[in-house]
Write a protein that holds these residues in place. Structure first.
Motif, PDB file in Angstrom:
ATOM      1  N   GLU A 159      30.126  34.613  36.895  1.00 27.89           N
ATOM      2  CA  GLU A 159      29.651  33.948  35.680  1.00 27.89           C
ATOM      3  C   GLU A 159      28.454  33.053  35.994  1.00 27.89           C
ATOM      4  N   LEU A 160      28.496  32.356  37.129  1.00 24.53           N
ATOM      5  CA  LEU A 160      27.416  31.447  37.507  1.00 24.53           C
ATOM      6  C   LEU A 160      26.129  32.228  37.810  1.00 24.53           C
ATOM      7  N   ILE A 161      26.291  33.380  38.465  1.00 25.67           N
ATOM      8  CA  ILE A 161      25.116  34.222  38.743  1.00 25.67           C
ATOM      9  C   ILE A 161      24.457  34.637  37.426  1.00 25.67           C
ATOM     10  N   GLY A 162      25.276  35.094  36.487  1.00 29.62           N
ATOM     11  CA  GLY A 162      24.746  35.510  35.186  1.00 29.62           C
ATOM     12  C   GLY A 162      24.059  34.363  34.455  1.00 29.62           C
ATOM     13  N   PHE A 163      24.659  33.162  34.583  1.00 35.76           N
ATOM     14  CA  PHE A 163      24.082  31.995  33.899  1.00 35.76           C
ATOM     15  C   PHE A 163      22.709  31.658  34.469  1.00 35.76           C
ATOM     16  N   VAL A 164      22.606  31.679  35.806  1.00 44.73           N
ATOM     17  CA  VAL A 164      21.318  31.343  36.434  1.00 44.73           C
ATOM     18  C   VAL A 164      20.257  32.353  36.038  1.00 44.73           C
ATOM     19  N   GLN A 165      20.648  33.634  36.028  1.00 51.14           N
ATOM     20  CA  GLN A 165      19.691  34.672  35.678  1.00 51.14           C
ATOM     21  C   GLN A 165      19.255  34.564  34.218  1.00 51.14           C
ATOM     22  N   ALA A 166      20.230  34.266  33.365  1.00 57.60           N
ATOM     23  CA  ALA A 166      19.937  34.248  31.927  1.00 57.60           C
ATOM     24  C   ALA A 166      19.164  33.005  31.501  1.00 57.60           C
ATOM     25  N   SER A 167      19.250  31.928  32.283  1.00 59.27           N
ATOM     26  CA  SER A 167      18.605  30.683  31.866  1.00 59.27           C
ATOM     27  C   SER A 167      17.390  30.352  32.729  1.00 59.27           C
ATOM     28  N   SER A 168      17.690  29.885  33.948  1.00 51.69           N
ATOM     29  CA  SER A 168      16.606  29.380  34.790  1.00 51.69           C
ATOM     30  C   SER A 168      15.587  30.455  35.118  1.00 51.69           C
ATOM     31  N   LEU A 169      16.035  31.612  35.599  1.00 49.86           N
ATOM     32  CA  LEU A 169      15.119  32.649  36.041  1.00 49.86           C
ATOM     33  C   LEU A 169      14.319  33.191  34.866  1.00 49.86           C
ATOM     34  N   ALA A 170      14.960  33.369  33.726  1.00 53.05           N
ATOM     35  CA  ALA A 170      14.269  33.878  32.545  1.00 53.05           C
ATOM     36  C   ALA A 170      13.227  32.883  32.027  1.00 53.05           C
ATOM     37  N   THR A 171      13.494  31.581  32.296  1.00 53.49           N
ATOM     38  CA  THR A 171      12.597  30.539  31.782  1.00 53.49           C
ATOM     39  C   THR A 171      11.311  30.452  32.591  1.00 53.49           C
ATOM     40  N   TYR A 172      11.490  30.580  33.927  1.00 53.41           N
ATOM     41  CA  TYR A 172      10.342  30.262  34.767  1.00 53.41           C
ATOM     42  C   TYR A 172       9.582  31.483  35.263  1.00 53.41           C
ATOM     43  N   LEU A 173      10.111  32.671  35.162  1.00 53.13           N
ATOM     44  CA  LEU A 173       9.363  33.837  35.623  1.00 53.13           C
ATOM     45  C   LEU A 173       8.253  34.149  34.621  1.00 53.13           C
ATOM     46  N   PRO A 174       7.181  34.746  35.103  1.00 62.30           N
ATOM     47  CA  PRO A 174       6.086  35.109  34.182  1.00 62.30           C
ATOM     48  C   PRO A 174       6.571  36.052  33.111  1.00 62.30           C
ATOM     49  N   VAL A 175       5.906  36.014  31.983  1.00 65.38           N
ATOM     50  CA  VAL A 175       6.317  36.828  30.840  1.00 65.38           C
ATOM     51  C   VAL A 175       6.155  38.303  31.149  1.00 65.38           C
ATOM     52  N   GLN A 176       5.178  38.639  32.024  1.00 63.21           N
ATOM     53  CA  GLN A 176       4.906  40.044  32.273  1.00 63.21           C
ATOM     54  C   GLN A 176       5.900  40.686  33.235  1.00 63.21           C
ATOM     55  N   THR A 177       6.993  39.978  33.636  1.00 66.56           N
ATOM     56  CA  THR A 177       7.945  40.577  34.595  1.00 66.56           C
ATOM     57  C   THR A 177       9.330  40.745  34.009  1.00 66.56           C
ATOM     58  N   PRO A 178       9.506  41.157  32.770  1.00 63.86           N
ATOM     59  CA  PRO A 178      10.866  41.359  32.226  1.00 63.86           C
ATOM     60  C   PRO A 178      11.605  42.450  32.982  1.00 63.86           C
ATOM     61  N   THR A 179      10.876  43.441  33.478  1.00 67.56           N
ATOM     62  CA  THR A 179      11.558  44.524  34.210  1.00 67.56           C
ATOM     63  C   THR A 179      12.214  43.987  35.470  1.00 67.56           C
ATOM     64  N   ALA A 180      11.555  43.049  36.131  1.00 65.91           N
ATOM     65  CA  ALA A 180      12.145  42.461  37.341  1.00 65.91           C
ATOM     66  C   ALA A 180      13.401  41.696  37.014  1.00 65.91           C
ATOM     67  N   ILE A 181      13.347  40.954  35.901  1.00 67.29           N
ATOM     68  CA  ILE A 181      14.534  40.194  35.500  1.00 67.29           C
ATOM     69  C   ILE A 181      15.681  41.140  35.220  1.00 67.29           C
ATOM     70  N   GLU A 182      15.385  42.224  34.499  1.00 64.69           N
ATOM     71  CA  GLU A 182      16.444  43.182  34.184  1.00 64.69           C
ATOM     72  C   GLU A 182      16.987  43.803  35.464  1.00 64.69           C
ATOM     73  N   THR A 183      16.068  44.076  36.407  1.00 65.27           N
ATOM     74  CA  THR A 183      16.514  44.698  37.672  1.00 65.27           C
ATOM     75  C   THR A 183      17.454  43.781  38.427  1.00 65.27           C
ATOM     76  N   ILE A 184      17.098  42.492  38.480  1.00 65.85           N
ATOM     77  CA  ILE A 184      17.974  41.532  39.167  1.00 65.85           C
ATOM     78  C   ILE A 184      19.294  41.441  38.445  1.00 65.85           C
ATOM     79  N   THR A 185      19.224  41.415  37.112  1.00 65.38           N
ATOM     80  CA  THR A 185      20.476  41.316  36.341  1.00 65.38           C
ATOM     81  C   THR A 185      21.372  42.507  36.617  1.00 65.38           C
ATOM     82  N   GLU A 186      20.760  43.718  36.631  1.00 70.08           N
ATOM     83  CA  GLU A 186      21.568  44.908  36.890  1.00 70.08           C
ATOM     84  C   GLU A 186      22.150  44.861  38.292  1.00 70.08           C
ATOM     85  N   THR A 187      21.379  44.332  39.228  1.00 70.34           N
ATOM     86  CA  THR A 187      21.844  44.308  40.616  1.00 70.34           C
ATOM     87  C   THR A 187      22.912  43.259  40.843  1.00 70.34           C
ATOM     88  N   THR A 188      22.668  42.077  40.299  1.00 72.77           N
ATOM     89  CA  THR A 188      23.566  40.957  40.623  1.00 72.77           C
ATOM     90  C   THR A 188      24.780  40.888  39.747  1.00 72.77           C
TER      91      THR A 188
END
Length: 902
Positions: free
Chosen positions: A113-142
């Motif tokens: 749950e904590l991994i999902g929370f970090v990915q959904a909040s902090s990482l989504a907030t601070y990563l560049p807008v042009q990298t949604p695929t990377a966020i999705e990839t991390i989410t799928e992996t983690t």
């Protein structure tokens, strides 16, 4: 005068033969077959075979559990053992531990749950807008988690070393994982995810075990089937990793025999099943007397055949695979060059090896000794290593021909060795025909030949035939491992010889006189035997048959009357004294004894009645002239006190001189007649369960029985008193002493709860205090469950409401946490001199226990440490889940609080 038809020898022999076969095959078949099984066991013990030196056992014994922790262990402990055996060069590892359910650490779901929370909040907030695929990839992996975690799908673990997750994280952070990440919010979030993934992997014990098994590549895993005839189709198909080991080489016709069918299976979880190098069943079938004599090598499951665990292990030891196993229906099993003879349903009669030169047949080392390195792993190089439990309380041991109790893992070693060494026993195809032929010859001998022989010659001939039968069976068993059942024919020979001999000489006066003399001596012997077994009525009957009556017989009757007095059966003692008085009224003090017995038989009612002073009455008689009473085999010395349902006596076991406390319960008085039988059954079942509890802070139960219409429990005699005298304000014990005693009691309850035993009536009266040792012992396990706190016929309520938990008062199912609530009430009272809940009526008290909060203990005793309040608050929680979950947790907090005081 011509002899009548009914008196001819051949008719008597034929009648005897008919009666014998009715008894042996229709009326008492099990009793006669038990003789054959006994002879088989003797033959097994007498056989000398050398076990395979390729087998070693790593036992999960009591010492290992003491050192590693309570069972079951985390599965990464098993993984460490497999890694160690792999390093030592073990050829094959046979793991008998069943992994039918995933082992889920409570923290694993929270980490996900904590991994999902970090990915959904902090990482989504601070990563560049042009990298949604990377966020999705991390989410799928983690978000993929280990098999068995609730709410997850993927079974691939995510770690910093997993190449599948590295590209996603690098793409997200634009920084290689091998290099330090700049201190940016996005990189901090990525680093946090990596750390969380590492923590999650450390909690995934199933995956660790699977990786260890896969790395070893030689672990054979056990599973079980439920035996039974299926009525339809299975609820679900077996997983593919089990079906991979179904046998395919089946020959022969099903009309000659079929393996034992099964109705369900308990396979290992997918991670473990797929990581194992092979899978075999560990199901067993017991003989009618509960002993383990044979092993099913193959079981049938809805049209498929599966090999036994022992058979798979033997195959791997011979460098063979499951595909090399051939099944010959109704005949046996082939394994490479081995031809294994079995019963028609493919069960093998296992050979059980005896000790050799005082040493056990197989090398057995403790799990902890091997894991800690005290036993070098190199010891198992090129060996088949069996891992299994031998500790008490983990699984059931079974009797075998060579031992009264043997752990399953040791039985497995015997079975594998039997296969590898070809030491199993068989019933040859001609066995039944040979047994029938022998029986026909013996019938002809008893009916036709025996009556024509002189007594001496007949006895010699019968003895030689008997020795020949016994020797033949013994030699075939020990020499050829062939079981031919010749004990029943031998019994027929002996009894037939006796019958025909008695019949032939019954009309002679010499035999009549001899028979009378032998009958008198036999009746005396039988009478003494019955008396020694406590069957006094049978003993009196035998003594009455003895003729002539002499002083020796009167002495036997006098001792019998004294035994009746000890049993408090004065009416029967009166009858015996009257018998003595008829033959010799001046024998010893019979006249005085007779008067005393008549008085007591008119006034005493066993188990209570008019002479009762409480529930169940008393066995102690006022005045002298009466023998000390007996309860079962225990001699009652004096009263110790009175319980809710009966008396407590000080007793002694005359055979071993042990002093015991005997608690009696007049169940027939306390319960309605319709309930007595059920209550007695429950009483002895609970006594048996409590009797298995062996803990320094639990009163040991030695025995339970019924006598005088009283049920009784013989338990350890405690030189002390219960804690009720220390709950009043003026007589409280020092606070450190109270905390130590309650902590010890909590650990005792923790031990009992782990054994599946709940006390249900914890209170100061059931906590025995030994002042000389500063020790407490919990007593009365098993008694409180008799009525589950319902009223008895006399109005007694088992269980004290002031100490009952809310769930107990409401009639709900209770577990060990209810005992902890009651112990918390006791702790509160012993620290403050008052109860946490009081009321003017039962209803008020019950309402407060169930709904109102208690006052903190420090409000009654300001000298108490503050940590006591938190302990009491937690142990007296109304909500079970908020309460202490085990006695060990409660004991730990109390001891920590005690250290703070110091």
């Amino acid at each position: 005068m011509k002899k009548g038809f009914w008196a001819t020898d051949w008719f008597a022999g034929a009648a005897f033969t008919l009666v014998f076969f009715l008894l042996s095959t229709v009326i008492y078949p099990d009793s006669f077959q038990s003789l054959e099984r006994y002879a088989y066991d003797v033959g097994v013990r007498a056989s000398d075979r050398v076990p395979s030196d390729k087998i070693a056992v790593v036992a999960i014994d009591d010492k290992s559990i003491q050192n590693i922790g309570r069972w079951p262990w985390p599965r990464d402990v098993h993984a460490q053992m497999i890694d160690r055996l792999k390093q030592g060069g073990a050829k094959t590892i046979g793991n008998t531990i069943l992994y039918s359910e995933p082992q889920i650490d409570p923290g694993l779901a929270k980490i996900n749950e904590l991994i999902g929370f970090v990915q959904a909040s902090s990482l989504a907030t601070y990563l560049p807008v042009q990298t949604p695929t990377a966020i999705e990839t991390i989410t799928e992996t983690t978000t993929g988690t280990t098999q068995g975690t609730p709410g997850t799908e993927s079974s691939i673990p995510d770690t910093p070393d997993n190449p599948a997750s590295a590209p996603a994280l690098e793409a997200a952070t634009a920084t290689p994982l091998s290099e330090p990440h700049p201190a940016t919010p996005a990189n901090d979030s990525a680093n946090l995810v990596l750390r969380l993934l590492a923590v999650r992997d450390s909690l995934n014990t199933d995956q660790k075990l699977a990786e260890a098994m896969q790395s070893a590549g030689n672990v054979v895993q056990a599973m079980t089937f439920t035996l039974g005839s299926p009525l339809g189709q299975p609820d679900q198909s077996l997983p593919d990793y089990v079906m991979d080991y179904a046998l395919g080489d089946i020959t022969g016709s099903a009309e000659y025999g079929q393996p034992i069918p099964t109705v369900s299976a308990l396979p290992p979880i997918p991670e473990i099943g797929r990581a194992a190098s092979a899978i075999g069943h560990l199901s067993s079938t017991l003989d009618v007397d509960g002993a383990q004599r044979f092993t099913p090598l193959v079981l049938a499951h809805f049209g498929s055949y599966f090999p036994s665990f022992a058979l798979v292990l033997a195959a791997r030891t011979l460098n063979l695979d499951v595909g090399d196993i051939q099944v010959r229906l109704g005949d046996g099993v082939s394994l490479g060059g081995l031809q294994i003879g079995t019963t028609p349903d493919l069960r093998m009669y296992t050979f059980y090896y005896g000790d050799r030169n005082g040493q056990p047949p197989f090398s057995v080392d403790g799990f902890h000794e091997v894991l800690s390195g005290n036993v070098p792993a190199s010891k198992y190089k090129d060996k088949l290593v069996l891992i299994g439990a031998s500790a008490s309380g983990i699984g059931d041991n079974f009797p075998t021909p060579v031992a009264e109790s043997m752990p399953p893992v040791i039985m497995l070693a015997h079975t594998v060795s039997s296969i590898l060494q070809q030491h199993y026993f068989t019933r040859p195809d001609w066995a039944g025909l040979a047994e029938f032929a022998v029986l026909l010859l013996l019938i002809a001998y008893v009916v036709v030949v025996l009556p024509r022989l002189r007594a001496g010659f007949a006895a010699t001939t019968s003895m030689l035939l008997l020795l020949a039968l016994l020797a033949t069976q013994f030699v075939l068993l020990t020499g050829s491992a062939a079981w031919i059942k010749l004990i029943i024919p031998a019994v027929f020979l002996v009894t037939g010889h006796v019958f025909m001999t008695v019949k032939q000489f019954r009309v002679t006066e010499r035999l009549k006189l001899k028979s009378e003399a032998e009958g008198a001596e036999s009746n005396k012997t039988l009478g003494l035997a019955f008396q020694g077994q406590g069957q006094l009525d049978m003993a009196f009957e035998k003594f009455q048959r003895v003729q002539p009556v002499d002083d020796n017989l009167l002495g036997l009757l006098y001792n019998l009357a004294l035994d009746y007095e000890r049993k408090r059966q004065f009416n029967k003692a009166e009858s015996v004294y009257e018998t003595i008085a008829r033959h010799n009224p001046r024998f010893k003090d019979v006249s005085d004894k007779l008067k005393r017995a008549r008085q007591l038989s008119d006034t005493v009612i066993l188990g209570g009645g008019g002479n009762s002073k409480g529930p169940g009455g008393t066995l102690i008689m006022e005045g002298g002239g009466v023998e000390k009473p007996m309860l079962g085999r225990y001699q009652v010395e004096k009263e110790l006190g009175r319980g809710a349902m009966g008396m407590v006596y000080l007793g002694k076991d005359p055979k071993i001189g042990r002093t015991v406390a005997i608690k009696t319960m007049a169940l027939s008085e306390e319960f309605d007649e319709s309930e007595v039988a059920e209550v007695k059954t429950r009483f002895f079942r609970e006594a048996e369960t409590a009797g298995r509890l062996q803990h320094p802070n639990i009163v040991t139960i030695f025995d339970a029985g019924e006598d005088h219409d009283l049920a009784y429990i013989a338990m350890e005699f405690i030189k002390g008193h219960d804690l009720t005298r220390h709950v009043k304000l003026e007589n409280l014990l020092p606070v450190p002493d109270v905390m130590k005693l309650i902590a010890d009691a909590a650990e005792a309850l923790n031990y009992a709860h782990l054994q599946g035993v709940v006390h249900r009536d914890i209170k100061p009266a059931n906590l025995m205090y030994l002042p000389d040792e500063a020790k407490v012992k919990v007593t009365d396990f098993g008694v409180a469950r008799l009525t589950d706190a319902s009223k008895t016929k006399t109005g007694t309520v088992l269980g004290t409401p002031s100490y009952m938990s809310p769930e107990q008062l409401s009639g709900k199912h209770v577990d060990g946490r209810s005992d902890l609530f009651s112990l918390g009430v006791t702790l509160y009272q012993m620290l403050t001199g008052t109860l946490p809940f009081t009321g003017d009526s039962m209803a008020t008290l019950m309402y407060k226990i169930a709904n109102e909060q208690h006052a903190p203990p420090t409000t009654h005793n300001a000298g108490l440490p503050a940590c006591i309040d938190s302990i009491i608050d937690k142990v007296l929680q109304k909500d079970l889940d908020m309460r202490y979950q085990s006695g060990a947790e409660l004991a730990t907090d109390i001891r920590n609080c005690l250290q703070q005081m110091d």
